[in-house]
Design a protein around this motif. Structure first.
Motif, PDB file in Angstrom:
ATOM      1  N   PHE A   9       0.645  -1.178   0.123  1.00 12.38           N
ATOM      2  CA  PHE A   9       0.105   0.018  -0.078  1.00 12.38           C
ATOM      3  C   PHE A   9       0.955   1.224  -0.066  1.00 12.38           C
ATOM      4  N   MET A  10       0.311   2.385  -0.406  1.00  9.25           N
ATOM      5  CA  MET A  10       0.964   3.703  -0.190  1.00  9.25           C
ATOM      6  C   MET A  10       1.579   3.719   0.970  1.00  9.25           C
ATOM      7  N   GLY A  11       2.593   4.464   1.316  1.00 16.32           N
ATOM      8  CA  GLY A  11       3.413   4.624   2.522  1.00 16.32           C
ATOM      9  C   GLY A  11       3.857   3.481   3.300  1.00 16.32           C
ATOM     10  N   THR A  12       4.018   2.455   2.607  1.00 17.74           N
ATOM     11  CA  THR A  12       4.496   1.220   3.456  1.00 17.74           C
ATOM     12  C   THR A  12       6.334   1.412   3.100  1.00 17.74           C
ATOM     13  N   GLY A  13       6.442   2.243   2.351  1.00 17.71           N
ATOM     14  CA  GLY A  13       7.964   2.497   2.329  1.00 17.71           C
ATOM     15  C   GLY A  13       8.676   1.717   1.028  1.00 17.71           C
ATOM     16  N   VAL A 106      -0.271   4.311  10.788  1.00 11.75           N
ATOM     17  CA  VAL A 106       1.308   4.459  10.071  1.00 11.75           C
ATOM     18  C   VAL A 106       1.055   5.021   8.696  1.00 11.75           C
ATOM     19  N   ILE A 107       0.279   4.266   8.123  1.00 17.67           N
ATOM     20  CA  ILE A 107       0.017   4.645   6.488  1.00 17.67           C
ATOM     21  C   ILE A 107      -0.415   6.254   6.483  1.00 17.67           C
ATOM     22  N   PHE A 108      -1.391   6.270   7.463  1.00 18.38           N
ATOM     23  CA  PHE A 108      -1.929   7.695   7.364  1.00 18.38           C
ATOM     24  C   PHE A 108      -0.992   8.717   7.828  1.00 18.38           C
ATOM     25  N   GLU A 109      -0.129   8.391   8.560  1.00 19.42           N
ATOM     26  CA  GLU A 109       0.854   9.541   9.170  1.00 19.42           C
ATOM     27  C   GLU A 109       1.827   9.810   7.896  1.00 19.42           C
ATOM     28  N   ARG A 110       2.147   8.514   7.567  1.00 20.66           N
ATOM     29  CA  ARG A 110       3.441   8.518   6.522  1.00 20.66           C
ATOM     30  C   ARG A 110       2.939   9.257   5.247  1.00 20.66           C
ATOM     31  N   THR A 111       1.525   9.180   4.703  1.00 22.55           N
ATOM     32  CA  THR A 111       1.055   9.656   3.715  1.00 22.55           C
ATOM     33  C   THR A 111       0.701  11.083   3.619  1.00 22.55           C
ATOM     34  N   SER A 112       0.498  11.597   4.990  1.00 26.33           N
ATOM     35  CA  SER A 112       0.172  12.809   5.318  1.00 26.33           C
ATOM     36  C   SER A 112       1.578  13.792   4.785  1.00 26.33           C
ATOM     37  N   THR A 148       6.268 -11.350   3.401  1.00 27.05           N
ATOM     38  CA  THR A 148       5.722 -10.390   3.802  1.00 27.05           C
ATOM     39  C   THR A 148       6.526  -9.489   4.967  1.00 27.05           C
ATOM     40  N   ILE A 149       6.576  -8.246   5.093  1.00 27.13           N
ATOM     41  CA  ILE A 149       7.360  -7.545   6.078  1.00 27.13           C
ATOM     42  C   ILE A 149       6.529  -6.356   6.532  1.00 27.13           C
ATOM     43  N   ASP A 150       6.506  -6.516   7.978  1.00 33.79           N
ATOM     44  CA  ASP A 150       5.523  -5.349   8.659  1.00 33.79           C
ATOM     45  C   ASP A 150       6.685  -4.182   8.864  1.00 33.79           C
ATOM     46  N   THR A 151       6.266  -3.001   8.409  1.00 37.48           N
ATOM     47  CA  THR A 151       7.314  -1.967   8.512  1.00 37.48           C
ATOM     48  C   THR A 151       6.670  -1.189   9.665  1.00 37.48           C
ATOM     49  N   THR A 152       5.568  -1.479  10.204  1.00 35.46           N
ATOM     50  CA  THR A 152       4.931  -0.195  11.012  1.00 35.46           C
ATOM     51  C   THR A 152       6.170   0.278  12.104  1.00 35.46           C
ATOM     52  N   ALA A 153       6.718  -0.491  12.824  1.00 33.39           N
ATOM     53  CA  ALA A 153       7.388   0.143  13.873  1.00 33.39           C
ATOM     54  C   ALA A 153       8.850  -0.075  13.692  1.00 33.39           C
TER      55      ALA A 153
END
Ligand SMILES: Nc1ncnc2c1ncn2[C@@H]1O[C@H](COP(=O)(O)OP(=O)(O)OP(=O)(O)O)[C@@H](O)[C@H]1O
Ligand SMILES: O=C(O)C1=C[C@@H](O)[C@@H](O)[C@H](O)C1
Ligand SMILES: [Mg+2]
Length: 184
Positions: A9-13, A106-112, A148-153
Motif C-alpha cells: 500500500f501507499m506509505g509502506t516504504g 502509520v500509513i495515514f501518518e506517512r502519507t500525510s 511479507t514484512i511489517d514495517t509499522t514500527a
C-alpha cells in the motif's frame, strides 16, 4: 539474479526502502511511479487529473512490462500495481515479490507528509479512503507475494535488514552484502 520486487500500500516504504536496499545490494533501483513521471514529464497527480486513472493504469502496465524484463534490479511498484494480474504475472517471471505492510494509522501518518502527491488519498477524509482501499487490496497483495514484512514500527534500515535476511534464507541472494552495522 532475480529482481527484487516491492509491492504494498501507499506509505509502506516501497520507494524509500527500495532505494536503500538497492544501495545495500549494489543493484540498480527502478521506481515505477518515478519512471512514469519522468517519461510523461508530469507528476502522478497531474497525470490523474489531466488524463484520469485509467490512462495512468495503462502507463503503469506498459512500464511494468518493460521493467519486468530487467534482471538483478530492485523494483519499487506503485501501490495499485496488484490491481492488474498481468502486472504481477510478468513481475514474478523474473522476480521475487516482497509485500511491505504497515498499520492504517502509520500509513495515514506517512502519507500525510507529502499531501497532494497521492491522488487516491486526496479527499476530505483520507483515513476512510485508506481503510476502503486496504480492504479491497489486502487479498491481492497477499496472493501476489512470496514474503511479507511489517514495517509499522521499524526504521527503513531495519526493514532493509529484514528483507536481506528473508532473501538470504530463501536462497535468493548469493555471497555477502555489506554488514548490517554500517547503517547504524
Ligand atoms: N520504515 C519507515 N519508518 C518511517 N518512515 C518511513 C518508513 N518507510 C517509509 N517512510 C516514510 O514514509 C513516507 C512514504 O514512504 P514511501 O514514499 O517510500 O512509500 P511508498 O510505499 O513508496 O508509497 P507510494 O505507493 O505512494 O509510492 C516517506 O516520507 C518515507 O520517508
Ligand atoms: O495505490 C495506488 O493506487 C497508487 C499508489 C501510488 O504509488 C501511485 O502509483 C498512484 O498514486 C496510485
Ligand atoms: Mg513509492
Amino acid at each position: 539474479m532475480k529482481n527484487i520486487v516491492l509491492i504494498g500500500f501507499m506509505g509502506t516504504g516501497k520507494s524509500s526502502t527500495g532505494r536503500l536496499l538497492a544501495q545495500r545490494l549494489r543493484r540498480v533501483f527502478v521506481d515505477i511511479d518515478r519512471k512514469i513521471e519522468l517519461e510523461q514529464g508530469m507528476t502522478i497527480s497531474e497525470i490523474f487529473h489531466t488524463y484520469g486513472e485509467e490512462y495512468f493504469r495503462q502507463r503503469e502496465r506498459a512500464t511494468i512490462a518493460k521493467v519486468a524484463r530487467y534482471t538483478n534490479t530492485v523494483i519499487a511498484t506503485g501501490g495499485g500495481a496488484v490491481l492488474n494480474p498481468d502486472n504481477i504475472a510478468c513481475l514474478k517471471r523474473r522476480g521475487v515479490v516482497i509485500w511491505l505492510t504497515a498499520s492504517p494509522d502509520v500509513i495515514f501518518e506517512r502519507t500525510s507528509r507529502r499531501r497532494g502527491s497521492r491522488p487516491l488519498l486526496d479527499r476530505p477524509n483520507p483515513r476512510d479512503a485508506i481503510a476502503g482501499l486496504l480492504e479491497e487490496r489486502q487479498r491481492l497483495y497477499q496472493a501476489a507475494s512470496d514474503f511479507t514484512i511489517d514495517t509499522t514500527a521499524k526504521k527503513p534500515w531495519q526493514v532493509v535488514d529484514e528483507i536481506v535476511d528473508v532473501l538470504r534464507q530463501g536462497g535468493y541472494l548469493r555471497g555477502r552484502s555489506r554488514s548490517k552495522s554500517w547503517q547504524g
